[in-house]
Each structure stands twice: as C-alpha cells, then as structure tokens.
Design a protein around this motif. Structure first.
Motif, PDB file in Angstrom:
ATOM      1  N   THR A 165       0.791  -1.226   0.000  1.00 56.86           N
ATOM      2  CA  THR A 165       0.000   0.000   0.000  1.00 56.86           C
ATOM      3  C   THR A 165       0.828   1.283   0.000  1.00 56.86           C
ATOM      4  O   THR A 165       0.467   2.256  -0.666  1.00 56.86           O
ATOM      5  CB  THR A 165      -0.954   0.010   1.205  1.00 56.86           C
ATOM      6  OG1 THR A 165      -0.194  -0.171   2.410  1.00 56.86           O
ATOM      7  CG2 THR A 165      -1.959  -1.115   1.094  1.00 56.86           C
ATOM      8  N   SER A 166       1.916   1.298   0.747  1.00 51.56           N
ATOM      9  CA  SER A 166       2.712   2.526   0.835  1.00 51.56           C
ATOM     10  C   SER A 166       3.283   2.908  -0.529  1.00 51.56           C
ATOM     11  O   SER A 166       3.174   4.061  -0.966  1.00 51.56           O
ATOM     12  CB  SER A 166       3.838   2.363   1.850  1.00 51.56           C
ATOM     13  OG  SER A 166       4.670   1.269   1.507  1.00 51.56           O
ATOM     14  N   SER A 167       3.887   1.936  -1.233  1.00 59.74           N
ATOM     15  CA  SER A 167       4.465   2.224  -2.547  1.00 59.74           C
ATOM     16  C   SER A 167       3.365   2.503  -3.567  1.00 59.74           C
ATOM     17  O   SER A 167       3.547   3.309  -4.484  1.00 59.74           O
ATOM     18  CB  SER A 167       5.337   1.052  -3.014  1.00 59.74           C
ATOM     19  OG  SER A 167       4.590  -0.141  -3.078  1.00 59.74           O
ATOM     20  N   TYR A 168       2.220   1.845  -3.401  1.00 61.12           N
ATOM     21  CA  TYR A 168       1.098   2.061  -4.318  1.00 61.12           C
ATOM     22  C   TYR A 168       0.584   3.499  -4.226  1.00 61.12           C
ATOM     23  O   TYR A 168       0.307   4.141  -5.246  1.00 61.12           O
ATOM     24  CB  TYR A 168      -0.021   1.079  -3.987  1.00 61.12           C
ATOM     25  CG  TYR A 168      -1.262   1.214  -4.829  1.00 61.12           C
ATOM     26  CD1 TYR A 168      -1.214   1.015  -6.206  1.00 61.12           C
ATOM     27  CD2 TYR A 168      -2.489   1.538  -4.255  1.00 61.12           C
ATOM     28  CE1 TYR A 168      -2.358   1.138  -6.985  1.00 61.12           C
ATOM     29  CE2 TYR A 168      -3.635   1.652  -5.017  1.00 61.12           C
ATOM     30  CZ  TYR A 168      -3.567   1.453  -6.381  1.00 61.12           C
ATOM     31  OH  TYR A 168      -4.694   1.571  -7.152  1.00 61.12           O
ATOM     32  N   VAL A 169       0.485   3.991  -2.997  1.00 58.69           N
ATOM     33  CA  VAL A 169       0.028   5.369  -2.798  1.00 58.69           C
ATOM     34  C   VAL A 169       1.045   6.351  -3.377  1.00 58.69           C
ATOM     35  O   VAL A 169       0.665   7.352  -4.007  1.00 58.69           O
ATOM     36  CB  VAL A 169      -0.208   5.641  -1.291  1.00 58.69           C
ATOM     37  CG1 VAL A 169      -0.397   7.134  -1.044  1.00 58.69           C
ATOM     38  CG2 VAL A 169      -1.414   4.862  -0.791  1.00 58.69           C
ATOM     39  N   VAL A 170       2.336   6.078  -3.167  1.00 59.21           N
ATOM     40  CA  VAL A 170       3.388   6.958  -3.696  1.00 59.21           C
ATOM     41  C   VAL A 170       3.323   7.000  -5.223  1.00 59.21           C
ATOM     42  O   VAL A 170       3.424   8.073  -5.834  1.00 59.21           O
ATOM     43  CB  VAL A 170       4.780   6.470  -3.230  1.00 59.21           C
ATOM     44  CG1 VAL A 170       5.883   7.223  -3.972  1.00 59.21           C
ATOM     45  CG2 VAL A 170       4.936   6.666  -1.731  1.00 59.21           C
ATOM     46  N   THR A 242      -8.565   8.545   0.098  1.00 56.24           N
ATOM     47  CA  THR A 242      -9.412   7.486   0.651  1.00 56.24           C
ATOM     48  C   THR A 242      -8.587   6.221   0.886  1.00 56.24           C
ATOM     49  O   THR A 242      -8.664   5.597   1.951  1.00 56.24           O
ATOM     50  CB  THR A 242     -10.575   7.171  -0.307  1.00 56.24           C
ATOM     51  OG1 THR A 242     -11.409   8.322  -0.429  1.00 56.24           O
ATOM     52  CG2 THR A 242     -11.410   6.003   0.220  1.00 56.24           C
ATOM     53  N   VAL A 243      -7.772   5.853  -0.108  1.00 55.78           N
ATOM     54  CA  VAL A 243      -6.904   4.675   0.026  1.00 55.78           C
ATOM     55  C   VAL A 243      -5.868   4.902   1.123  1.00 55.78           C
ATOM     56  O   VAL A 243      -5.600   4.014   1.936  1.00 55.78           O
ATOM     57  CB  VAL A 243      -6.203   4.356  -1.310  1.00 55.78           C
ATOM     58  CG1 VAL A 243      -5.181   3.239  -1.135  1.00 55.78           C
ATOM     59  CG2 VAL A 243      -7.226   3.969  -2.365  1.00 55.78           C
ATOM     60  N   ALA A 248      -3.821   3.003   6.394  1.00 54.33           N
ATOM     61  CA  ALA A 248      -2.807   3.571   7.293  1.00 54.33           C
ATOM     62  C   ALA A 248      -2.096   2.493   8.107  1.00 54.33           C
ATOM     63  O   ALA A 248      -0.894   2.549   8.320  1.00 54.33           O
ATOM     64  CB  ALA A 248      -3.454   4.600   8.222  1.00 54.33           C
ATOM     65  N   ASN A 249      -2.845   1.485   8.544  1.00 55.94           N
ATOM     66  CA  ASN A 249      -2.266   0.387   9.334  1.00 55.94           C
ATOM     67  C   ASN A 249      -2.364  -0.938   8.580  1.00 55.94           C
ATOM     68  O   ASN A 249      -2.448  -2.012   9.183  1.00 55.94           O
ATOM     69  CB  ASN A 249      -2.985   0.268  10.676  1.00 55.94           C
ATOM     70  CG  ASN A 249      -2.841   1.522  11.522  1.00 55.94           C
ATOM     71  OD1 ASN A 249      -1.743   2.046  11.687  1.00 55.94           O
ATOM     72  ND2 ASN A 249      -3.950   2.011  12.053  1.00 55.94           N
TER      73      ASN A 249
END
Length: 300
Positions: A165-170, A242-243, A248-249
């Motif tokens: 998720t972290s890299s996807y958001v970036v 939203t994502v 976040a966790n």
C-alpha cells in the motif's frame, strides 16, 4: 562356605543398606538440563523450518471456499495440527523437568525409592518419548509443509495479486502530479495564444471578423479546459486520500481479500480521469490547430 550362607549374607547386607542408590542432585540436573535443552532446540528448529515452508499463507485473507485456497487451507490445517502436537509434547517435557527441579530444591542428593526418584524417572521417560515422537511427527509435518509450500508457489501465489500500500500510494501520487504538469503546460499555451489572438484582432479583426470569431471561440474552448483539469485533479486526489486513510495500518492488500476494492476503485478512478484528460487534450489540440491554421493563412 556353604552357598546358602553366601546368599544370606548378600540379603543381610542389602537389608542393612536398604539397597538404595544415591546421586548428586547437581549432576542429575546438569544431565537433564542438557537433554531438555537439546529437545527444545530440536523442536524449535523443526517449528522454524515448518513456519518457513508455510510461507505467508497465514497472512493471506483468502476465503477457503473455492480452489486453490480450499486445498491450501486443508494442508495448512494439517501442518498446524502437527506443530500443535510437537509443541504440546515439548510442554510436557519442560513441565516434567520443572517438577523435578522443584522436588529436589535444597537437596544435595536423591536416592532410589523416593518421590524425587519417581519424578526423575518420569522426566527421563518423557524426554525419551518426546525425542522419538519428534523424529516421527517432525519428519511427517515437514514433509506436509514441503508439499504445501510447493502447492502454494504453483497454484496459489500466481493467482493472488499483492499490493504494497505505501508504494502504491506513492506511485498514485506521482501519477497525479502529471495532471499538474498538463495544467501548467496548458496555462502557458493559453497565455501564448491569448497574446496571438489579441495581435490578430488588432491586425485583421476589422477585415476578417469571421476568422476572428472562430479563433476567439477556439480560445474559449482552451480556457474552459483549465477548470475541467482542476476538477479531475481534485476528484482523483480524493480517491488517493481514501486509500491512504483506509490503509494507514494495512501494509499489504491481497486481491482475494474484500479490501482489494480499494485498489480497483483507485485504478478505476485513474482510468476514468485519464479518459477524460485524453478527451480534453484532443479538444484542446483541435482548437489549437484550428487557430494555428488561421494564423498561417493570414501570414501568407
């Protein structure tokens, strides 16, 4: 000396000494500690190997109603039962050892026929039984785990998409920033065309009113595209937020999980935004080309 007298003497000596054997508690404890530590080490080694072979399946929230997850879940459960058996046997050994240490606390020696002696025999028996069982259950469970690992890599993981998720958001934010660049380029082009249209009006406006009206209409189309790009940017950014908030966790999302909809929704939002931007870009290009064509005709 008559034989019966010899036997009677032995019996008499045993009677006087009660025929007991004495052992230093420290020496017995040292040997037991070594044995129990060996059992613990072997059990932990087996469990570690099994956990490695099980891989990340336990963290994949796929429903086991359908294949290949159904078969994988059954294999995983079989492995867990094997691990539980090993862990339980190890617990029995450690409890027996703890009981022996407690019963001999403060005693320098133990002798046969005492309660402590019984605890010692129970502990040694438990260690021997566990080692034998560990060889059998450990080998069986490792074999099942190896089979499971092969099944997981061949039939499960190829069909499960994983989103960090972290890299996807970036990456999503980076893609969104491209929309800003499109808007900035459009604003630069709009200023240039506005100057050119003003110049055209001053030079040819009176003589070519129809052409002037056409290029003004084209410029209006270009100018009206700016708020459209702003709207697309805002809407897509809201989808990203939203994502971001809902993960976040949540470091990882799997395609077989219900929350995978967060990924598909954001992907769909970007696809829709890109389609709208392409349409706007085509409209802008058409207007720009039309203006340029009129400019070229006037400059001949």
């Amino acid at each position: 000396m008559p034989k019966y007298f010899h036997y009677s003497l032995i019996f008499f000596l045993c009677f006087l000494s009660s025929c007991k054997f004495y052992y230093k508690t420290s020496e017995v404890n040292a040997k037991l500690n070594a044995s129990v530590n060996s059992v613990n080490a072997q059990c932990n080694e087996v469990i570690t190997k099994i956990n490695t072979l099980q891989g990340t399946f336990a963290s994949i929230p796929c429903k086991s109603n359908n294949e290949p997850f159904k078969s994988a879940a059954l294999l995983s459960e079989e492995i867990n039962l094997g691990k539980a058996t090993i862990t339980n046997e190890l617990k029995i050994v450690n409890e027996a050892h703890a009981s022996f240490k407690e019963s001999t606390k403060g005693k320098n020696a133990i002798s046969s026929g005492t309660p402590e002696w019984g605890v010692l025999k129970t502990t040694k028996k438990s260690i021997k039984k566990t080692l034998k069982s560990l060889q059998k259950n450990g080998a069986t469970t490792i074999e099942t785990a190896t089979k499971f690992n092969k099944y997981l890599n061949e039939y499960v993981m190829p069909f499960v998409k994983v989103c960090q998720t972290s890299s996807y958001v970036v990456q999503s934010q980076s893609s969104l920033n491209q929309y800003k660049k499109i808007k900035e380029n459009l604003l630069t082009q709009t200023k240039e065309f506005s100057v050119q249209v003003a110049s055209f009006e001053q030079k040819y406006g009176k003589d070519f009113p129809n052409q002037l009206m056409e290029i003004k209409n084209d410029l209006t189309i270009i100018l009206s595209s700016v708020p459209l790009l702003d709207r697309i940017y805002t809407k897509t950014n809201e989808a990203i937020q939203t994502v971001t908030n809902k993960t976040a966790n949540l470091p990882t999302i799997y395609s077989c999980a219900e929350n995978w909809v967060l990924v598909t929704d954001l992907d769909a939002a970007f696809q829709k935004s890109q389609t709208e931007i392409d349409a706007i870009q085509l409209q802008i290009n058409t207007a720009q080309n039309h203006i340029q064509t009129i400019f070229n005709q006037m400059n001949k």
